[in-house]
Design an enzyme around this catalytic site. Sequence first.
Site, PDB file in Angstrom:
ATOM      1  N   CYS A 149       0.820  -1.222   0.000  1.00  0.00           N
ATOM      2  CA  CYS A 149       0.000   0.000   0.000  1.00  0.00           C
ATOM      3  C   CYS A 149       0.848   1.265   0.000  1.00  0.00           C
ATOM      4  O   CYS A 149       0.328   2.363  -0.196  1.00  0.00           O
ATOM      5  CB  CYS A 149      -0.919   0.027   1.219  1.00  0.00           C
ATOM      6  N   HIS A 195      -8.839   3.871  -1.537  1.00  0.00           N
ATOM      7  CA  HIS A 195      -7.485   3.325  -1.387  1.00  0.00           C
ATOM      8  C   HIS A 195      -7.147   2.356  -2.526  1.00  0.00           C
ATOM      9  O   HIS A 195      -7.130   1.142  -2.325  1.00  0.00           O
ATOM     10  CB  HIS A 195      -7.380   2.650  -0.014  1.00  0.00           C
TER      11      HIS A 195
HETATM   12  C1  LIG Z   1     -14.774  -3.494   4.766  1.00  0.00           C
HETATM   13  C2  LIG Z   1     -14.879  -4.480   3.614  1.00  0.00           C
HETATM   14  C3  LIG Z   1     -14.654  -5.897   4.152  1.00  0.00           C
HETATM   15  C4  LIG Z   1     -16.250  -4.353   2.978  1.00  0.00           C
HETATM   16  O1  LIG Z   1     -16.319  -5.244   1.922  1.00  0.00           O
HETATM   17  P1  LIG Z   1     -17.748  -5.870   1.461  1.00  0.00           P
HETATM   18  O2  LIG Z   1     -18.490  -6.301   2.667  1.00  0.00           O
HETATM   19  O3  LIG Z   1     -17.469  -6.894   0.421  1.00  0.00           O
HETATM   20  O4  LIG Z   1     -18.476  -4.638   0.872  1.00  0.00           O
HETATM   21  P2  LIG Z   1     -19.111  -4.509  -0.572  1.00  0.00           P
HETATM   22  O5  LIG Z   1     -18.025  -4.180  -1.552  1.00  0.00           O
HETATM   23  O6  LIG Z   1     -19.968  -5.702  -0.851  1.00  0.00           O
HETATM   24  O7  LIG Z   1     -20.032  -3.241  -0.380  1.00  0.00           O
HETATM   25  C5  LIG Z   1     -21.229  -3.273   0.374  1.00  0.00           C
HETATM   26  C6  LIG Z   1     -21.670  -1.852   0.618  1.00  0.00           C
HETATM   27  O8  LIG Z   1     -20.797  -1.222   1.588  1.00  0.00           O
HETATM   28  C7  LIG Z   1     -20.137  -0.106   0.998  1.00  0.00           C
HETATM   29  N1  LIG Z   1     -18.746  -0.196   1.440  1.00  0.00           N
HETATM   30  C8  LIG Z   1     -17.841  -1.127   1.097  1.00  0.00           C
HETATM   31  N2  LIG Z   1     -16.705  -0.916   1.761  1.00  0.00           N
HETATM   32  C9  LIG Z   1     -16.912   0.175   2.532  1.00  0.00           C
HETATM   33  C10 LIG Z   1     -16.113   0.875   3.442  1.00  0.00           C
HETATM   34  N3  LIG Z   1     -14.865   0.471   3.683  1.00  0.00           N
HETATM   35  N4  LIG Z   1     -16.628   1.961   4.066  1.00  0.00           N
HETATM   36  C11 LIG Z   1     -17.893   2.355   3.818  1.00  0.00           C
HETATM   37  N5  LIG Z   1     -18.725   1.713   2.944  1.00  0.00           N
HETATM   38  C12 LIG Z   1     -18.209   0.644   2.319  1.00  0.00           C
HETATM   39  C13 LIG Z   1     -20.256  -0.270  -0.490  1.00  0.00           C
HETATM   40  O9  LIG Z   1     -20.238   0.988  -1.155  1.00  0.00           O
HETATM   41  C14 LIG Z   1     -21.590  -0.963  -0.603  1.00  0.00           C
HETATM   42  O10 LIG Z   1     -22.614  -0.004  -0.464  1.00  0.00           O
HETATM   43  P3  LIG Z   1     -23.932  -0.079  -1.372  1.00  0.00           P
HETATM   44  O11 LIG Z   1     -24.558  -1.405  -1.023  1.00  0.00           O
HETATM   45  O12 LIG Z   1     -24.719   1.117  -0.914  1.00  0.00           O
HETATM   46  O13 LIG Z   1     -23.431  -0.011  -2.777  1.00  0.00           O
HETATM   47  C15 LIG Z   1     -13.789  -4.157   2.558  1.00  0.00           C
HETATM   48  O14 LIG Z   1     -14.049  -2.864   2.034  1.00  0.00           O
HETATM   49  C16 LIG Z   1     -12.389  -4.187   3.145  1.00  0.00           C
HETATM   50  O15 LIG Z   1     -11.835  -5.245   3.424  1.00  0.00           O
HETATM   51  N6  LIG Z   1     -11.729  -3.031   3.304  1.00  0.00           N
HETATM   52  C17 LIG Z   1     -10.355  -2.966   3.742  1.00  0.00           C
HETATM   53  C18 LIG Z   1      -9.422  -2.984   2.545  1.00  0.00           C
HETATM   54  C19 LIG Z   1      -7.988  -3.191   2.952  1.00  0.00           C
HETATM   55  O16 LIG Z   1      -7.667  -4.001   3.792  1.00  0.00           O
HETATM   56  N7  LIG Z   1      -7.072  -2.458   2.322  1.00  0.00           N
HETATM   57  C20 LIG Z   1      -5.672  -2.522   2.653  1.00  0.00           C
HETATM   58  C21 LIG Z   1      -5.438  -1.744   3.884  1.00  0.00           C
HETATM   59  S1  LIG Z   1      -3.846  -2.002   4.562  1.00  0.00           S
END
Ligand SMILES: CC(C)(COP(=O)(O)OP(=O)(O)OC[C@H]1O[C@@H](n2cnc3c(N)ncnc32)[C@H](O)[C@@H]1OP(=O)(O)O)[C@@H](O)C(=O)NCCC(=O)NCCS
Length: 398
Positions: free
Chosen positions: A97, A346
């Site tokens: 990242c 990100h």
């Molecule tokens: C948090 C997380 C698990 C959510 O994934 P998910 O459950 O598959 O979510 P989806 O992609 O199916 O999205 C579901 C809904 O939540 C929203 N959403 C997804 N991630 C979000 C987040 N991080 N914050 C706010 N909303 C989020 C989407 O826009 C979607 O909304 P909608 O239904 O209104 O369109 C995922 O975003 C994640 O793992 N984030 C961390 C990424 C990471 O680790 N990066 C490296 C960092 S070191």
Amino acid sequence: MLEGFYRDRWSLRFVEKVCVLGAGSTKYGKLEDSITDITIQASIGAIETAGIDPKEIQAGYISNVFGIADKQVHLGPVIMSNLGIPEKPSLSIESACGSGSVSFREAFANVAAGFYDAVLVAGVEKVTHTGTEWTTTYFSYCSDFFYEGGAGASFPGLFASMARAYLTEFKATEEDLAMVAVKNHENGLLNPKAHLRKKITVDDVMKSAVVASPLKLYDCCPFSDGASAVILCSEKFAKEHSKNYVSVIGSGRGGSPATLQGRDHMTTIPSTKIAADAAYKMAGITAKDVDFAEVHDCFTIAEIVDTEDLGFFEKGTGVQAVREGRTARNGDIPINPSGGLKAKGHPIGATGVGQVVEVFEQLTGKAGDRTVKDAQIGLTHNFGATGASCAVHIFKSV
Ligand SMILES: CC(C)(COP(=O)(O)OP(=O)(O)OC[C@H]1O[C@@H](n2cnc3c(N)ncnc32)[C@H](O)[C@@H]1OP(=O)(O)O)[C@@H](O)C(=O)NCCC(=O)NCCS
């Protein structure tokens, strides 16, 4: 070390002061165009703002982690060819990242040393089409896979461990963490290129689904696609082309043990402190002189830890600063006016370059409604994994 070299020999003719002359970015979010196309779109944006001919670019630094997901690795020559400068050298860089800031640092070092007058730094990621399961698994390869990813600890889980340790050690609450998300979503709402443009409340965060306790959905950054690019050049080159550029006055890099278990403390990231100390030293300033910062808030807890490690607040008091609104856009040290990783998004290979785009726009009067008032010095902080690698850069308006 470059830090000493750049500072001590600033006045020698063959060591150049380095400037950012132009910046461009795609929107962050779910994008349809290919990884190559979005990198070109951001690069053309940077070239146009800089007001240069692509042929004036002497080298390219292209930051990316999972090009394989969009069937394109070896992005350097592909980007240079598409820009009509296939003969120019390029380097494709991966540092999880933190890839964007590491690419920026390599470009900075080469311009500072006088090897090049003007270079392109572009970062990109295109992963959302692969889905959450694939992306979570592949991102976990950026940890020390034997001890962490392979043992089932994905990034939300690792940062949740840090959050739990912080809440216990400093008697902070989950609501305190939620306030970081609320602030960054508020900033993201003013950023037309942000992934999540949605106002949220502490209550929304508290009621959102638990991802890895104590972190909930709104404590996490999303998976994003996106590309960002900047033109980095010598001061002489900048002066010949524009009046609207910013100086890079500090650059520092640092490392930490790759695993959380290898560290003495869970509530600090050693590489941030090392990189920040080096960058402050080169710039000849302290944390008190910084007007605003773009920091690595992949999870809300990370922003709290970052602001303490960067020296803005004493250890354990970062949450108090958030409660008092000190990190808001109109606070005394605005953090992540772009919306940060949390709301702006990100796209991991692009993030570190995107932070520089924000600082450039802030310091050259292009940030519109999210402008930080009277800002002259901006800082970027971007790390790989849980902070195993890190780079900090400091910029000043001219
Ligand atoms: C948090 C997380 C698990 C959510 O994934 P998910 O459950 O598959 O979510 P989806 O992609 O199916 O999205 C579901 C809904 O939540 C929203 N959403 C997804 N991630 C979000 C987040 N991080 N914050 C706010 N909303 C989020 C989407 O826009 C979607 O909304 P909608 O239904 O209104 O369109 C995922 O975003 C994640 O793992 N984030 C961390 C990424 C990471 O680790 N990066 C490296 C960092 S070191």
